[in-house]
Design a protein around this motif. Sequence first.
Motif, PDB file in Angstrom:
ATOM      1  N   ARG A  69       0.844  -1.207   0.000  1.00  0.00           N
ATOM      2  CA  ARG A  69       0.000   0.000   0.000  1.00  0.00           C
ATOM      3  C   ARG A  69       0.873   1.250   0.000  1.00  0.00           C
ATOM      4  N   ARG A  72       2.897   1.604  -3.153  1.00  0.00           N
ATOM      5  CA  ARG A  72       2.032   1.506  -4.335  1.00  0.00           C
ATOM      6  C   ARG A  72       2.561   0.484  -5.338  1.00  0.00           C
ATOM      7  N   ARG A 191       5.873   9.749  -8.960  1.00  0.00           N
ATOM      8  CA  ARG A 191       6.037   8.293  -8.831  1.00  0.00           C
ATOM      9  C   ARG A 191       6.881   7.994  -7.592  1.00  0.00           C
ATOM     10  N   ASN A 221       6.512  -4.887  -9.285  1.00  0.00           N
ATOM     11  CA  ASN A 221       5.180  -5.115  -9.853  1.00  0.00           C
ATOM     12  C   ASN A 221       5.157  -6.383 -10.692  1.00  0.00           C
TER      13      ASN A 221
END
Length: 426
Positions: A69, A72, A191, A221
């Motif tokens: 979280r 991100r 970012r 990711n």
Amino acid sequence: MRPSSRLALHGGVPRIRKKFRRYNSLGPEELRAATQVIRSGILSQFLGTWDPDFYGGPRVREFEKACCRFFRVNHAVTVNSWTSGLTAAIGAIGIEPGDEVIVPTWTMCASATAVLHWWGIPVFADIDPLTFCMDPRSVEKNLTPRTRAILAVDIFGQSCDLDALRKIANKKGLRIVGDTAQAPGTWNCGRVTGTLADIGGYSLNYHKHIHTGEGGILVTNDANLAERAQLIRNHAEAVVGGKGVKNLVNMVGHNFRLGEIEAAMGTTQLKKLPRLVRNRQRAAERLTRALQGLPGLRLPYVRAGCTHAYYMYPMVLDPQALGVDRAWIIKALRAEGVPDLSPGYANVHCLPIYQKKIAFGSRGFPWSLPGARGGVRYGPKTCPVAEDLHDRTFMAIHFCAFEMSDAEIDLLAAAFHKVWNHLPRA
Ligand SMILES: *Cc1c(COP(=O)(O)O)cnc(C)c1O
């Protein structure tokens, strides 16, 4: 001349006569978190086999969710140090013996040894003189047919030029591993710094912005890289069979597992990170305002669109304009009581391990591997920008080591002003 106006270097009274408080991010929240874990009786719950507990205990999983979280990202993998994290990342991207990874020479030594640990070969890029991060032009110059990856380090507290590095990586089919140990909680054009690499992460050692004593966080990711990092963290070779993992490249496991106490404290530390970084920025910006205009002193440069966490407060001297060399300035500032001031940083490419090419055993391994490209050069003159800064003009305050009030920042600035008022005029 009054003794207070004479330089401490020459027997005057030091401008700073107090010790600054050590930075301490721990409080009642960590005490409570650690105590709860001890009461639970479970200090770790990892199993090094294919089992639900392959992913660790409840605090580790909760901390990893919180990291996803906060940073991100889709995947976070905690480890017992960021050195372990870097090693797992390099293994995860599939570096093979003799493969080259380009690493900036200004970094902590573990960014480069992470490559060595898989028998890869670190090739050092020079740094940008303004940001001290790796210079993408030097990365391009160091590309060879054996280059497989770039290790991008966000040095001193701000993001390196990931967009330029990504262009190079895309053109050449390279992976990017990030090292954001010194810049957690900062931004690069909206970012999250540390999440722009294929896989990257943060340190939780005791002299970073937030810590758990020892520890690290990998973020990515890419589900496949996350899985491979989890395997390397936890005895991969014993798990791949049960888990049905087909790709056995670098599935040599370690024990890089984070404990439950550390994970519980990590969760509370993470909540504090934005405030801690803001405090440091406020202090650094106050110092910068107070030092602005001192001749021959370059203050920290913050890239457009980026924020800076000021792990270090980096400065560059112009000895010609000052009429004295760096050694004199450092001596004078230290005598006035400026704490933790270091001349230069690290020229990792000059460490004996690289110059002598002796890492594993005595026969030049891994540089002597069949299939490795010979002729990788280390040592003086291979990274001229970093060398000149290190040898002659750079100095930094280890800003993350102290907690400084506004009044203390002003005192620090006063010490600089006093020294600058006493520069022996040419
Ligand atoms: C601190 C640091 C590391 C190593 O982190 P540990 O958690 O101490 O292993 C790696 N790279 C950089 C740039 C660091 O500052």
